[in-house]
Design a protein around this motif. Structure first.
Motif, short mmCIF file in Angstrom:
data_model
loop_
_atom_site.label_atom_id
_atom_site.label_comp_id
_atom_site.label_asym_id
_atom_site.label_seq_id
_atom_site.Cartn_x
_atom_site.Cartn_y
_atom_site.Cartn_z
N LEU A 33 0.91 -1.30 0.00
CA LEU A 33 -0.14 -0.11 -0.02
C LEU A 33 0.93 1.27 -0.29
N LEU A 34 1.98 1.32 0.70
CA LEU A 34 2.66 2.44 0.78
C LEU A 34 3.55 2.59 -0.66
N ARG A 35 3.97 1.55 -1.11
CA ARG A 35 4.50 1.37 -2.54
C ARG A 35 3.43 2.02 -3.50
N THR A 36 2.34 1.69 -3.52
CA THR A 36 1.35 2.05 -4.39
C THR A 36 0.99 3.77 -4.21
N VAL A 41 1.76 9.33 -6.25
CA VAL A 41 2.28 10.42 -6.21
C VAL A 41 3.33 10.85 -7.35
N LYS A 42 4.10 10.15 -7.42
CA LYS A 42 5.26 10.39 -8.60
C LYS A 42 4.59 10.55 -9.77
N LYS A 43 3.54 9.73 -10.19
CA LYS A 43 2.92 10.30 -11.33
C LYS A 43 2.54 11.50 -11.63
N LEU A 78 0.49 13.92 0.37
CA LEU A 78 -0.35 12.96 -0.41
C LEU A 78 0.26 11.45 -0.23
N ILE A 79 1.42 11.40 0.08
CA ILE A 79 1.85 9.89 0.06
C ILE A 79 1.38 9.38 1.37
N LYS A 80 1.65 10.08 2.40
CA LYS A 80 0.88 10.02 3.88
C LYS A 80 -0.50 9.62 3.77
N SER A 81 -1.38 10.50 3.34
CA SER A 81 -2.76 10.50 3.29
C SER A 81 -3.31 9.37 2.57
N GLY A 82 -2.56 9.19 1.40
CA GLY A 82 -3.06 8.16 0.21
C GLY A 82 -2.75 6.69 0.98
N PHE A 83 -1.78 6.67 1.94
CA PHE A 83 -1.54 5.43 2.60
C PHE A 83 -2.51 5.33 3.60
N SER A 84 -2.71 6.41 4.39
CA SER A 84 -3.73 6.28 5.72
C SER A 84 -5.05 5.93 5.18
N ARG A 85 -5.32 6.42 3.90
CA ARG A 85 -7.00 6.07 3.49
C ARG A 85 -6.99 4.62 3.28
#
Length: 177
Positions: A33-36, A41-43, A78-85
């Motif tokens: 999930l972290l990698r995703t 975000v990189k995109k 964005l990474i932290k919130s994306g992971f958290s969701r």
């Protein structure tokens, strides 16, 4: 007090990002999930990952941002919130976070350091690659499951026995905050 961050457009930065509860293993238990989250975000906000290591309760990274861009804060948000969701809502949330509608997964702040020169860069890359050994998770850096050391070995930049038997110069504590 306003917190001031480094601002070097197109620069390289070292980061330490921690879970709020350091006893948890969320990062390795949910590393996919972290990698995703990082890839998404990189995109939308490109950056280059120079080095990265994921441990149970924290991670270290070196990123190089595109020319003219110094906005790593948005990327981490964005990474932290994306992971958290993607994580079940069963963490402990203190009153302050609850009032602000925040989750309790990540520490609010993170450590960043603007890389100054090639020696500083190499010192921080070595620190990242050696970190799983430092914390006692593995006996050899190459045994770290979630580390960019594997990319460095595959590219011939490091030998698979790098960091074994005192091969790494003790460069002090560069990233634990």
């Amino acid at each position: 007090m306003r917190y001031r961050r480094a601002n070097v457009p197109g620069g390289s930065y070292f980061f330490t990002v921690n879970l709020a509860e350091r006893r948890l293993r969320l990062l390795v238990d949910h590393v996919a999930l972290l990698r995703t989250s990082v890839q998404r975000v990189k995109k939308s906000h490109p950056f280059y990952i120079d080095a990265f290591v994921v441990l149970p309760d924290h991670l270290h990274a070196i990123w190089t941002l595109p020319s003219g861009d110094a906005d790593f804060a948005t990327r981490w948000m964005l990474i932290k919130s994306g992971f958290s969701r993607q994580i079940a809502r069963d963490e402990r949330i203190n009153a302050s976070r609850r009032r602000k509608g925040e989750r309790g997964i990540w520490q609010r702040r993170y450590w960043e350091h603007s890389i100054r020169d090639e020696q500083d860069y190499q010192r921080h890359v070595d620190y990242i690659h050696y970190n799983p050994v430092k914390h006692g998770y593995v006996s050899r850096p190459a045994d770290g499951a979630h580390s960019s050391i594997h990319r460095a070995i595959a590219k011939g930049m490091l030998e698979s026995d790098w960091g074994v038997g005192g091969l790494v110069e003790d460069r002090g504590d560069v990233g634990e905050r």
